[in-house]
Design a protein around this motif. Structure first.
Motif, PDB file in Angstrom:
ATOM      1  N   GLU A  34       0.847  -1.178   0.000  1.00 46.58           N
ATOM      2  CA  GLU A  34       0.000   0.000   0.000  1.00 46.58           C
ATOM      3  C   GLU A  34       0.891   1.239   0.000  1.00 46.58           C
ATOM      4  OE1 GLU A  34      -3.235   0.210  -0.247  1.00 46.58           O
ATOM      5  OE2 GLU A  34      -3.531  -1.960  -0.298  1.00 46.58           O
ATOM      6  N   PRO A  35       0.495   2.324  -0.661  1.00 42.05           N
ATOM      7  CA  PRO A  35       1.310   3.552  -0.668  1.00 42.05           C
ATOM      8  C   PRO A  35       1.596   4.029   0.748  1.00 42.05           C
ATOM      9  CG  PRO A  35      -0.448   3.699  -2.302  1.00 42.05           C
ATOM     10  CD  PRO A  35      -0.720   2.467  -1.497  1.00 42.05           C
ATOM     11  N   GLY A  36       2.865   4.442   0.978  1.00 49.01           N
ATOM     12  CA  GLY A  36       3.253   4.958   2.273  1.00 49.01           C
ATOM     13  C   GLY A  36       3.737   3.907   3.245  1.00 49.01           C
ATOM     14  N   ALA A  37       3.961   2.664   2.811  1.00 41.45           N
ATOM     15  CA  ALA A  37       4.441   1.611   3.711  1.00 41.45           C
ATOM     16  C   ALA A  37       5.798   2.000   4.281  1.00 41.45           C
ATOM     17  CB  ALA A  37       4.530   0.277   2.979  1.00 41.45           C
ATOM     18  N   ASP A  38       6.088   1.544   5.525  1.00 38.83           N
ATOM     19  CA  ASP A  38       7.340   1.927   6.173  1.00 38.83           C
ATOM     20  C   ASP A  38       8.521   1.173   5.561  1.00 38.83           C
ATOM     21  OD1 ASP A  38       7.321  -0.652   7.234  1.00 38.83           O
ATOM     22  OD2 ASP A  38       6.402  -0.007   9.115  1.00 38.83           O
ATOM     23  N   SER A  39       9.728   1.539   6.009  1.00 37.72           N
ATOM     24  CA  SER A  39      10.947   0.996   5.408  1.00 37.72           C
ATOM     25  C   SER A  39      11.093  -0.500   5.642  1.00 37.72           C
ATOM     26  CB  SER A  39      12.172   1.726   5.973  1.00 37.72           C
ATOM     27  OG  SER A  39      12.237   1.578   7.381  1.00 37.72           O
ATOM     28  N   GLN A  40      10.644  -0.997   6.821  1.00 37.19           N
ATOM     29  CA  GLN A  40      10.745  -2.431   7.086  1.00 37.19           C
ATOM     30  C   GLN A  40       9.859  -3.237   6.157  1.00 37.19           C
ATOM     31  OE1 GLN A  40      12.885  -3.975   9.084  1.00 37.19           O
ATOM     32  NE2 GLN A  40      13.814  -1.984   9.571  1.00 37.19           N
ATOM     33  N   ALA A  41       8.623  -2.774   5.982  1.00 32.51           N
ATOM     34  CA  ALA A  41       7.717  -3.449   5.058  1.00 32.51           C
ATOM     35  C   ALA A  41       8.239  -3.368   3.632  1.00 32.51           C
ATOM     36  CB  ALA A  41       6.321  -2.833   5.148  1.00 32.51           C
ATOM     37  N   LEU A  42       8.852  -2.230   3.277  1.00 30.29           N
ATOM     38  CA  LEU A  42       9.408  -2.057   1.937  1.00 30.29           C
ATOM     39  C   LEU A  42      10.536  -3.046   1.693  1.00 30.29           C
ATOM     40  CD1 LEU A  42       9.532  -0.367  -0.690  1.00 30.29           C
ATOM     41  CD2 LEU A  42      11.103   1.175   0.502  1.00 30.29           C
ATOM     42  N   LYS A  43      11.459  -3.180   2.658  1.00 36.89           N
ATOM     43  CA  LYS A  43      12.580  -4.103   2.478  1.00 36.89           C
ATOM     44  C   LYS A  43      12.103  -5.556   2.436  1.00 36.89           C
ATOM     45  CE  LYS A  43      16.485  -3.240   4.374  1.00 36.89           C
ATOM     46  NZ  LYS A  43      17.616  -3.034   5.326  1.00 36.89           N
ATOM     47  N   ARG A  44      11.127  -5.879   3.302  1.00 36.84           N
ATOM     48  CA  ARG A  44      10.630  -7.247   3.334  1.00 36.84           C
ATOM     49  C   ARG A  44       9.961  -7.620   2.008  1.00 36.84           C
ATOM     50  NH1 ARG A  44       8.626  -6.915   7.882  1.00 36.84           N
ATOM     51  NH2 ARG A  44       6.547  -6.162   7.315  1.00 36.84           N
ATOM     52  N   ALA A  45       9.147  -6.697   1.467  1.00 34.86           N
ATOM     53  CA  ALA A  45       8.478  -6.961   0.190  1.00 34.86           C
ATOM     54  C   ALA A  45       9.489  -7.053  -0.944  1.00 34.86           C
ATOM     55  CB  ALA A  45       7.453  -5.862  -0.093  1.00 34.86           C
TER      56      ALA A  45
ATOM     57  N   PRO B 273      19.105 -18.854  12.148  1.00 29.94           N
ATOM     58  CA  PRO B 273      19.653 -18.622  13.486  1.00 29.94           C
ATOM     59  C   PRO B 273      20.312 -17.260  13.667  1.00 29.94           C
ATOM     60  CG  PRO B 273      20.166 -20.848  12.747  1.00 29.94           C
ATOM     61  CD  PRO B 273      19.548 -20.137  11.582  1.00 29.94           C
ATOM     62  N   ASP B 274      20.847 -16.672  12.572  1.00 33.69           N
ATOM     63  CA  ASP B 274      21.496 -15.370  12.706  1.00 33.69           C
ATOM     64  C   ASP B 274      20.513 -14.215  12.602  1.00 33.69           C
ATOM     65  OD1 ASP B 274      20.823 -15.538  10.073  1.00 33.69           O
ATOM     66  OD2 ASP B 274      22.784 -15.022   9.274  1.00 33.69           O
ATOM     67  N   GLY B 275      19.223 -14.508  12.573  1.00 31.63           N
ATOM     68  CA  GLY B 275      18.211 -13.460  12.508  1.00 31.63           C
ATOM     69  C   GLY B 275      17.774 -13.086  11.113  1.00 31.63           C
ATOM     70  N   THR B 276      18.415 -13.640  10.092  1.00 29.82           N
ATOM     71  CA  THR B 276      18.037 -13.345   8.714  1.00 29.82           C
ATOM     72  C   THR B 276      16.730 -14.048   8.369  1.00 29.82           C
ATOM     73  OG1 THR B 276      20.363 -13.175   8.103  1.00 29.82           O
ATOM     74  CG2 THR B 276      18.784 -13.439   6.305  1.00 29.82           C
ATOM     75  N   SER B 277      15.873 -13.335   7.666  1.00 29.87           N
ATOM     76  CA  SER B 277      14.613 -13.915   7.202  1.00 29.87           C
ATOM     77  C   SER B 277      14.719 -14.204   5.712  1.00 29.87           C
ATOM     78  CB  SER B 277      13.449 -12.950   7.465  1.00 29.87           C
ATOM     79  OG  SER B 277      12.234 -13.499   7.014  1.00 29.87           O
ATOM     80  N   VAL B 278      14.363 -15.425   5.335  1.00 33.05           N
ATOM     81  CA  VAL B 278      14.467 -15.865   3.934  1.00 33.05           C
ATOM     82  C   VAL B 278      13.100 -16.325   3.456  1.00 33.05           C
ATOM     83  CG1 VAL B 278      15.564 -17.493   2.343  1.00 33.05           C
ATOM     84  CG2 VAL B 278      16.861 -16.561   4.254  1.00 33.05           C
ATOM     85  N   GLU B 279      12.694 -15.824   2.282  1.00 34.58           N
ATOM     86  CA  GLU B 279      11.454 -16.280   1.670  1.00 34.58           C
ATOM     87  C   GLU B 279      11.772 -17.103   0.432  1.00 34.58           C
ATOM     88  OE1 GLU B 279      11.866 -12.862   2.000  1.00 34.58           O
ATOM     89  OE2 GLU B 279      10.696 -12.468   3.806  1.00 34.58           O
ATOM     90  N   VAL B 280      11.064 -18.210   0.255  1.00 36.53           N
ATOM     91  CA  VAL B 280      11.288 -19.077  -0.897  1.00 36.53           C
ATOM     92  C   VAL B 280       9.957 -19.691  -1.303  1.00 36.53           C
ATOM     93  CG1 VAL B 280      11.833 -21.084   0.528  1.00 36.53           C
ATOM     94  CG2 VAL B 280      12.665 -21.004  -1.817  1.00 36.53           C
ATOM     95  N   TRP B 281       9.789 -19.943  -2.586  1.00 38.76           N
ATOM     96  CA  TRP B 281       8.586 -20.601  -3.105  1.00 38.76           C
ATOM     97  C   TRP B 281       8.910 -22.055  -3.400  1.00 38.76           C
ATOM     98  CZ3 TRP B 281       3.569 -18.927  -4.105  1.00 38.76           C
ATOM     99  CH2 TRP B 281       3.326 -17.570  -3.822  1.00 38.76           C
TER     100      TRP B 281
END
Length: 308
Positions: free
Chosen positions: A19-30, A167-175
């Motif tokens: 959605e327009p105006g999303a914060d930086s965390q949501a932007l990086k995650r997307a 374990p190092d806190g990194t989040s990974v998305e995969v299909w």
């Protein structure tokens, strides 16, 4: 170009699914999710994936930079910013591992401040005081990791987005790939701590112990030695409910019986269900059963003697 025309031509929020105006965390995650999904190295250099990957990187480069974002919202030409080298992916596609480094950033080194020196007498020459470079980061031991991912038959058929917290806190998305099967092992290269691989073990089963393998359904049927030797009629589960199955006489372990059209359906294709026979010997015998098995053993020995 007006703001309305620029947004209608390329809507960077829509490209990233935000959605327009999303914060930086949501932007990086997307951005990480979409970029991994469309990277050419992971899509066999598919032209459509390359176009989507280019659009995702352009959207993130614009929305994450306050100046370029303002230019885009005002309807200015973003191609000039890319030509100036502001977009690290404007010229070709990097190797996926180089791209991951770009995505998460290079390792940060701690800056060691230069110590102050005390005043020297004017008659003595001054020497420049330097400090030794900071020590290199410790070498992390490489150890492969593995996660169990449970999918429903529908999720395995269509493909499913899986998000992992390493374990190092990194989040990974995969299909997961479409038409995946129970027992599949997917390899995520170099994403675990120390550059190790992370494996996804897929489990695709129903509550009735039906295993999914692409469009096929697999089921293991346990029978007694007498049922396998003489044949029997049993009820087995399917995705559409229980059905009656006739087991032919002389069925040994490993024999496959086919239920046509009882598998998953995709477009105009329909899979079958395979029923694997497994002969199970009782762990404890009664005296009567032991006598019968002894008699069978004697009959088999006598038959072999006659044949020889």
């Amino acid at each position: 170009m007006s703001t309305a025309s620029q947004t209608s031509a390329v809507n960077h929020w829509v490209v990233l699914g935000l959605e327009p105006g999303a914060d930086s965390q949501a932007l990086k995650r997307a951005f990480r999710q979409q970029a991994r999904r469309w990277h050419p190295d992971l899509n066999g250099n598919d032209p459509h994936a390359e176009e989507q990957f280019k659009a995702v990187n352009e959207a993130y480069a614009v929305l994450s930079d306050p100046l370029r974002r303002q230019q885009w919202e005002q309807g200015l030409d973003t191609a000039q910013a890319a030509a100036a080298g502001l977009d690290p992916f404007a010229h070709g596609f990097p190797d996926f591992h180089d791209y991951v480094d770009e995505l998460f950033g290079p390792p940060r080194r701690r800056h060691t401040p230069r110590p102050a020196t005390s005043p020297e007498p004017a008659t003595q020459p001054r020497a420049d005081v330097t400090t030794a470079p900071p020590p290199p980061p410790p070498v992390m031991a490489s150890s492969d990791c593995e996660s169990l991912v449970e999918l429903t038959p529908e999720q395995a058929l269509q493909g499913q987005r899986v998000e992992l917290d390493l374990p190092d806190g990194t989040s990974v998305e995969v299909w997961t790939p479409a038409m995946a099967g129970d027992g599949w092992r997917l390899r995520l290269e170099g994403v675990a701590p120390g550059g190790a691989d992370h494996f996804l073990q897929l489990r695709v089963r129903t509550s009735d112990d039906l295993r999914i393998d692409g469009l096929r359904v697999l089921f293991q049927l346990d029978l007694s030695p007498a049922e396998g030797a003489l044949g029997c009629s049993v009820v087995v589960p399917t995705l559409e409910g229980p059905v009656q199955l006739r087991v032919p006489p002389g069925s040994s372990s490993g024999r496959l019986l086919r239920l046509r059209g009882r598998g998953l359906q995709h477009a105009d294709q329909r899979g079958d269900q395979l029923v694997e026979i497994r002969i199970v010997v009782p762990s404890a015998l009664t005296e009567a059963e032991e006598a019968l098995y002894a008699r069978l053993q004697q009959l088999a020995a006598d038959l072999d003697g006659e044949r020889s």
